[in-house]
Design a protein around this motif. Structure first.
Motif, mmCIF file in Angstrom:
data_model
loop_
_atom_site.group_PDB
_atom_site.id
_atom_site.type_symbol
_atom_site.label_atom_id
_atom_site.label_comp_id
_atom_site.label_asym_id
_atom_site.label_seq_id
_atom_site.Cartn_x
_atom_site.Cartn_y
_atom_site.Cartn_z
ATOM 1 N N ILE A 1 0.860 -1.182 0.000
ATOM 2 C CA ILE A 1 0.000 0.000 0.000
ATOM 3 C C ILE A 1 0.891 1.225 0.000
ATOM 4 N N CYS B 1 1.130 5.486 -0.111
ATOM 5 C CA CYS B 1 0.299 6.579 0.387
ATOM 6 C C CYS B 1 1.068 7.894 0.398
ATOM 7 N N VAL C 1 -2.594 12.646 2.936
ATOM 8 C CA VAL C 1 -3.376 11.756 3.799
ATOM 9 C C VAL C 1 -2.834 11.861 5.222
ATOM 10 N N CYS D 1 -1.614 7.348 7.101
ATOM 11 C CA CYS D 1 -1.537 6.380 6.004
ATOM 12 C C CYS D 1 -1.979 4.995 6.461
ATOM 13 N N LEU E 1 -8.170 0.318 4.978
ATOM 14 C CA LEU E 1 -8.649 0.955 3.751
ATOM 15 C C LEU E 1 -10.150 1.214 3.741
ATOM 16 N N TYR F 1 -10.814 7.583 4.037
ATOM 17 C CA TYR F 1 -10.174 7.296 2.751
ATOM 18 C C TYR F 1 -11.170 7.305 1.593
ATOM 19 N N VAL G 1 -8.612 5.344 -2.653
ATOM 20 C CA VAL G 1 -7.907 4.062 -2.788
ATOM 21 C C VAL G 1 -7.956 3.542 -4.229
ATOM 22 N N ILE H 1 -3.669 7.096 -2.569
ATOM 23 C CA ILE H 1 -3.413 5.766 -1.995
ATOM 24 C C ILE H 1 -3.449 4.754 -3.132
ATOM 25 N N SER H 2 -2.447 3.881 -3.176
ATOM 26 C CA SER H 2 -2.342 2.929 -4.288
ATOM 27 C C SER H 2 -2.009 1.529 -3.781
ATOM 28 N N ASN I 1 5.502 0.758 -6.022
ATOM 29 C CA ASN I 1 5.303 1.794 -5.013
ATOM 30 C C ASN I 1 6.625 2.381 -4.533
ATOM 31 N N TRP J 1 5.741 10.063 -0.362
ATOM 32 C CA TRP J 1 5.203 8.719 -0.609
ATOM 33 C C TRP J 1 5.751 7.705 0.396
#
Length: 380
Positions: free
Chosen positions: A166, A168, A173, A176, A183, A188, A192, A255-256, A263, A277
């Motif tokens: 994850i 963020c 945010v 995180c 999530l 959030y 997401v 958020i990924s 990432n 990040w």
């Protein structure tokens, strides 16, 4: 003399049959006769590494597909291959997904633009093998690849991988998330994102698998992962935008959920943009998987395709994976023989325990379940 002549003719006919069937070279008088690259099951069968390199240079081109330069060091690998061998690499549809690669093999069969090589999630590689789309080929390091990371018939073999993570933007945010359970929190809403559609993209498929493990599922049961994303969508937290660096920098996808190497690479890509990040591997859904390499059975540049695989599995190619945080499949073997770049390897996040991998049957079952149930549970 007549009898000797008959034996010689029989041997030549046998060699011809082996070549036609793609079963390798033949021996006559103790000498192995090379086969053409399109039928070679190894560099040795093509006449040796030097002969394979010569044939690949004569072809002068490699058709690849769905290889973004920023994904798992493909930019460095493509540049390194060009520099080393002088062979042009053409990448079609760089942001495509695994199923689209398979579709391209079928669509362009017999054409000069057909892909020579493929980079596929495990389940998609197995599907392509079942459809008889892949050429068996053993790279020099084939025996060093762990058994669970390759096809016994050498139609595909994993090259690199990582863990679902994850990412963020801590600048946007406040807190995180560090788990799948996090999530679902209201804070959030709309934030997401996930890389791709799990019915066609290996990264998204793995994310659903990880969510399943975090929600009472197993390698035999991916449905809880689908249910999780349905809840995420119902809560309004699921963001369908692609979490690429541009989208992240503009705040569209703060958020990924994606591979840790993607990432982690965002940290370098977004330095100086104001993005802070952060990356975590969710403790409630630790899932690791690797991406497979394969050669199109009807590759228009068969020698270049085989040479590309040799390059990807060489120490040079495997260490290049580490540059962008991907874990080379030969990492343990290279650590033992002293060829691993320890400085690059030390940057990888520590993960507790030994990674477990779903079997071929479990992967196939999971992919069928996702394709059947994802559209109605989560939609497009």
């Amino acid at each position: 003399m007549a009898r000797h002549h008959q034996v010689r003719v029989g041997a030549l006919l046998c060699c011809l049959g082996l070549a036609v069937l793609g079963l390798g070279g033949c021996q006559e008088g103790g000498t192995t006769r090379p086969v053409e690259p399109a039928r070679a099951g190894s560099a040795a069968e093509a006449g040796g590494t030097a002969a394979l390199i010569k044939a690949a240079k004569q072809e002068g081109r490699l058709n690849a597909i769905a290889l973004p330069r920023q994904w798992a060091s493909y930019g460095g690998l493509i540049d390194g291959f060009k520099k080393k061998y002088g062979i042009k690499v053409v990448v079609d549809h760089p942001y495509g997904h695994s199923q689209q690669e398979i579709d391209a093999v079928k669509r362009y069969r017999g054409q000069e633009r057909a892909p020579d090589v493929l980079d596929l999630g495990d389940s998609f590689a197995q599907s392509a093998a079942r459809q008889n789309l892949l050429a068996p080929y053993r790279v020099a390091q084939f025996d060093q690849i762990p058994p669970e990371q390759k096809d016994a018939k050498a139609r595909w073999y994993n090259n690199y991988g990582g863990y679902i993570s994850i990412g963020c933007d801590a600048a946007r945010v406040r807190t995180c998330p560090e788990s799948f359970a996090d999530l679902l929190q209201p804070e959030y809403k709309g934030l997401v994102a996930m890389h791709g559609d799990p019915t066609i993209a290996g990264s998204a498929f793995a994310s659903v698998y990880a969510a399943a493990l975090a929600n009472g599922g197993s390698f035999d049961n991916i449905q809880p992962g689908i249910d999780f994303f349905a809840r995420l969508d119902k809560a309004g937290n699921y963001n369908r935008a692609d979490p690429n660096p541009v989208a992240i920098a503009k705040g569209r996808t703060p958020i990924s959920i994606e591979w840790d190497y993607l990432n982690l690479e965002h940290i370098d890509q977004l330095r100086g943009t104001g993005v802070d990040w952060k990356v975590s591997i969710p403790f409630d859904g630790s899932f690791s998987q690797y991406y497979a390499q394969a050669i199109n059975k009807d590759a228009p540049h068969p020698a270049a395709a085989r040479l590309w695989e040799e390059y990807l599995f060489s120490p040079e190619g495997q260490n290049l994976r580490l540059v962008d945080y991907a874990r080379p499949v030969l990492m343990d073997a290279m650590a033992k023989d002293g060829t691993l770049n320890k400085a690059l390897a030390s940057r990888l996040p520590t993960v507790e325990g030994t990674p477990q991998f779903p079997t071929e049957a479990q992967l196939n079952k999971a992919l069928r379940t996702v394709r059947e149930n994802w559209p109605k549970a989560v939609g497009g």
